[in-house]
Design a protein around this motif. Sequence first.
Motif, PDB file in Angstrom:
ATOM      1  N   GLU B  27       0.816  -1.239  -0.043  1.00 59.36           N
ATOM      2  CA  GLU B  27      -0.185   0.177   0.022  1.00 59.36           C
ATOM      3  C   GLU B  27       0.873   1.404   0.158  1.00 59.36           C
ATOM      4  N   VAL B 321     -14.696  -0.022  -3.878  1.00 63.88           N
ATOM      5  CA  VAL B 321     -14.448   0.844  -2.888  1.00 63.88           C
ATOM      6  C   VAL B 321     -14.742   2.152  -3.101  1.00 63.88           C
ATOM      7  N   GLU B 325      -8.784   7.561  -2.199  1.00 63.17           N
ATOM      8  CA  GLU B 325      -7.686   7.530  -1.252  1.00 63.17           C
ATOM      9  C   GLU B 325      -7.776   6.035  -0.766  1.00 63.17           C
ATOM     10  N   ASN B 326      -8.940   5.515  -1.124  1.00 56.10           N
ATOM     11  CA  ASN B 326      -9.048   3.798  -0.822  1.00 56.10           C
ATOM     12  C   ASN B 326      -8.600   2.915  -1.829  1.00 56.10           C
ATOM     13  N   ALA B 329      -4.996   0.749  -1.322  1.00 57.33           N
ATOM     14  CA  ALA B 329      -5.375  -0.574  -0.505  1.00 57.33           C
ATOM     15  C   ALA B 329      -6.278  -1.873  -1.274  1.00 57.33           C
ATOM     16  N   VAL B 345     -12.797   1.306  -8.074  1.00 53.92           N
ATOM     17  CA  VAL B 345     -12.689   2.333  -7.139  1.00 53.92           C
ATOM     18  C   VAL B 345     -13.734   3.318  -7.588  1.00 53.92           C
TER      19      VAL B 345
END
Lengths: 350, 350
Positions: B27, B321, B325-326, B329, B345
């Motif tokens: 990450e 997700v 910002e996610n 991951a 995403v």
Amino acid sequence: MGKNNVGDEVQNKQVILRDYITGYPREDDLYISTSKIKLEVPQGSNAVLVKNLYLSCDPTMQFRMRKAEYRLSGYYYYVPGSPINGFGVAKVLDSGHPSFSAGDLVWGTTFWEEYSLIQNPEKLYKIQHTDVPLSYYTGILGMPGITAYAGIFEVGCVKKGECVFISAASGAVGQLTGQFAKLLGCYVVGSAGSQEKVDLLKNKLGFDDAFNYKEEVDLDAALKRYFPEGIDFYFEQVGGKMLDAVLLNMKDHGRIAICGMISQYNLPHPEALENLLHIAFKRLTVKGFSQRDHYHLYPKLLETVLPYIREHKLVYVEDIVEGLENGPAALVGLFSGRNFGKQLVKVASE
Amino acid sequence: MGKNNVGDEVQNKQVILRDYITGYPREDDLYISTSKIKLEVPQGSNAVLVKNLYLSCDPTMQFRMRKAEYRLSGYYYYVPGSPINGFGVAKVLDSGHPSFSAGDLVWGTTFWEEYSLIQNPEKLYKIQHTDVPLSYYTGILGMPGITAYAGIFEVGCVKKGECVFISAASGAVGQLTGQFAKLLGCYVVGSAGSQEKVDLLKNKLGFDDAFNYKEEVDLDAALKRYFPEGIDFYFEQVGGKMLDAVLLNMKDHGRIAICGMISQYNLPHPEALENLLHIAFKRLTVKGFSQRDHYHLYPKLLETVLPYIREHKLVYVEDIVEGLENGPAALVGLFSGRNFGKQLVKVASE
């Protein structure tokens, strides 16, 4: 038929399997024995009785000698105490089958003995062309010929101008695939296991280049030397480290035809390959094949190669040992590359 | 376009590559940064300026993060300090290209940021059908859809009644290949890495059966349980021990299509395969392929799947997700199989 007449009972020298094996066959896994045979097809049988002239030494014969736990599906197995069989050229002495007559020359599956009673002569091919060496029907005009023809023309779809690499290039099949690719107008490089074989490839068989894989510390570097732009088609017969190096040197969308992997058959564990990912990355097509599926090509093979043989535009190098008793050593020699060209055994003259 | 107007200068959150990597991405190989962007295509440019809506997490993205010595030919590489790119769905805010206008929805290669100036919009596809979820254009209606369609219909030539095995079967591509094969009338079994995924395959995606490869001590035995008569077609995405076990269980003349080998990408040495000989013995055809070569199938894909999607005869499971910002991951999670279905995403709403 000379001294043998139908109905005679004669001595029949045979090559017998001692017992099932693991690993490479050794000479003493086979032994010579003599039995008697009546040169006559039993009444009512549609067998043929033949005099064997040439017997072919083929790598796959070792599979048929294996212990049960090492066997492959799709093969039949030899019977210990009985003569082994394989491809050969023979002369029919007596026939109970309508397709064959005494005097016919045939090629196909026969036994390693002087005379054989063949119960299923449907698997024999009658030899029509006898102006070429009869021994060729164990090679260029027999099973190896079909393998090479199928590999280049049908499985590989090799085209003019392509860069072609052939391993085991001086062997029964390799020498033909290379010459077929040259006839198509390809750039052809072969690998073999001695300087003498390399010279054969370059000087007699018309390969553009050749190298001795045993003298290359880095097979990848060797292939890059001969194929700076990559390989379009690889004719695979050895497997292991050679295949791994080839995968690094294939062009995108390249093709690989695999008819065997002789270097791997008897290792306790086959060599690890690191470069299989390149099948995906380079979008390669890898095809296993066997002559068993390509017998329909036999008329085309004859049509293609007979004129070339007659005009000396195709060469076929044979390694002929004389005498059935020398057969076991010749067969076993295949697995250390002792043969120089197609290995066969001359059992008798016509 | 709501709050953003052409010509505004706005904050632009981005996912940046810290430095080139070896091994699996982590990450913290990526970080979030914010720059500014003017929502306008420069005068005279034929770029388009887009607002990114969905970004796709794809396994091949890790190749683009690699140090030079681990690189593969045929890929471009990310630039440390710059936003990474990948497939996505976006809305055109301003266009200097005649094929695109403000308001168009597109899918194709974009950057991992809120707004992107795309210099080569020729690689974007205009979205014509908006009665299906827009996110589907990162999956069933995008690159994974083309991969699955090409794999089953063009590379694999899968036919009714065949026995089909699919690894990574609940992933972006696997879930589609399995459903396509079911629509063709095949017997389809998939492998996946958790009980939850196995349940998904059996209960929601219509696979005939499925198993958790992590719970099988003997993959060969597992495959024999589901394919007592062997496998006609294997859709390969994982490589290594699974491929080795599959080779033992292919039928003669079976086919394998390889679009990836995710289990092998980051091993210091790929796993050794023992059963490659079966490619020759079983006369298998093994084809590597990439969607890159199959974009001509895109209209056919849409024609085939849109009606099925509308009639709920094809299901597409997504793992979405929220928030750029996610993204790191989510991307990294692919390599441990953390995703449940197609990983993507959501950056913004239309």
